[in-house]
Each structure stands twice: as C-alpha cells, then as structure tokens.
Design an enzyme around this catalytic site. Structure first.
Site, short mmCIF file in Angstrom:
data_model
loop_
_atom_site.label_atom_id
_atom_site.label_comp_id
_atom_site.label_asym_id
_atom_site.label_seq_id
_atom_site.Cartn_x
_atom_site.Cartn_y
_atom_site.Cartn_z
CD GLU A 116 -1.39 -2.29 2.05
OE1 GLU A 116 -2.29 -3.31 1.92
OE2 GLU A 116 -0.43 -2.52 2.45
CE1 TYR A 128 7.31 0.43 -3.93
CE2 TYR A 128 5.63 2.01 -3.45
CZ TYR A 128 6.79 1.55 -2.87
OH TYR A 128 7.02 1.57 -1.54
#
Length: 163
Positions: A116, A128
């Site tokens: 998360e 990411y």
C-alpha cells in the site's frame, strides 16, 4: 513455504543489502521519524523480528540508508514498511532495495508481492510503477493524517513477470 524458514541466502545478490538486525533499531527509528508523519513505534518494529517476516537494511560504509519490512504469508509477500533516509532519496538506494526484496521474495517461492502507498506519495508511486507494479485497488481512509485520513493505493507485482 515452511514456517520458520531462514532468510534466503543472499550471497552476491547485493553487497549493500543485509538482514536488518535488532541493533539497527535506533537508526531505523531515526529514518522512520524523518520519513513519516505517523511513524511506527519501536515496539512495532520489534514485533516484526519473527520467522515469517523479512527485514532488510541497505547500508553503505556502515551507514544505514534505507530499510524494508516484508511479511510472508503462504505464497504472498506484503511490503509493510519501506523507507529511505532523507539524505539518500533520489539516489537509487530505494530502487536497489526494492529490486532486491522482490528478487528475494520470489526466490523464496512467493508468487506475488503487494503493498500500500499513500495516494499523495507520487515519488513512491512512480518508483513502483517503473518497476512493474500494477495498481489493483484502493483502501479508503487507510492512513492516518494530520487533519483527515488518507486513502491507500494497493499495488501488486506477480512473480511470472520479468524482473
């Protein structure tokens, strides 16, 4: 994966990355407090030193620059905490640690890595995504905030992809 399996033999995967040790906690807490508005407590970090977690330290010349906490559950790894010290951001340290922990998790038989990230954390989201993670969902009000809670974006990377 059997419970209590030791860390993957990291060998030559990275000369700058090693398992985090309890003796690193003072430095970890310093980085944590400098990186987050609602940092983890020392007790939370201590609770992570267990067989089904992997704690990694990125060091150079003895200096702890970044760390990661990854939980292993059955065949899925969950990146719970990932922080790079302020002085080492945008230097490649975070990317190197992320690539390492992905390889280590998949080497240990994990088929997916999830994490998360705060919706407002654009640099982390960019990292990411550039490493192949795909957004798979959201968690409304997941993170504490100064005035209100903030949503988390949930990202995943599957081991079948090229790394």
């Amino acid at each position: 994966m059997p419970r209590g399996r030791p860390y993957v033999d990291i060998g030559q995967l990275s000369r700058n990355i090693r398992p985090l040790e309890m003796s690193d906690l003072d430095h970890v807490l310093e980085i944590e407090r400098g990186g987050y508005s609602h940092p983890w407590s020392e007790r939370v970090f201590r609770d992570c030193f267990r067989p089904d977690y992997r704690l990694w330290a990125h060091t150079e010349i003895g200096e702890l620059q970044a760390y990661a906490v990854v939980a292993h559950l059955f065949d899925e790894a969950h990146l719970l905490n990932f922080c790079v010290g302020r002085a080492h951001r945008n230097s490649g340290v975070g990317r190197q640690l992320l690539r390492f922990l992905v390889r280590a998790a998949f080497h240990e038989g994990m088929v997916r890595l999830i994490l998360e990230v705060r919706r407002s954390n654009e640099p982390a989201i960019a990292l990411y995504e550039s490493e192949g993670f795909q957004m798979i969902g959201e968690r409304p009000g997941y993170y504490p905030g100064v005035q209100q809670r903030e949503d988390a974006l949930v990202f995943a990377l599957d081991s079948m992809k090229e790394h």
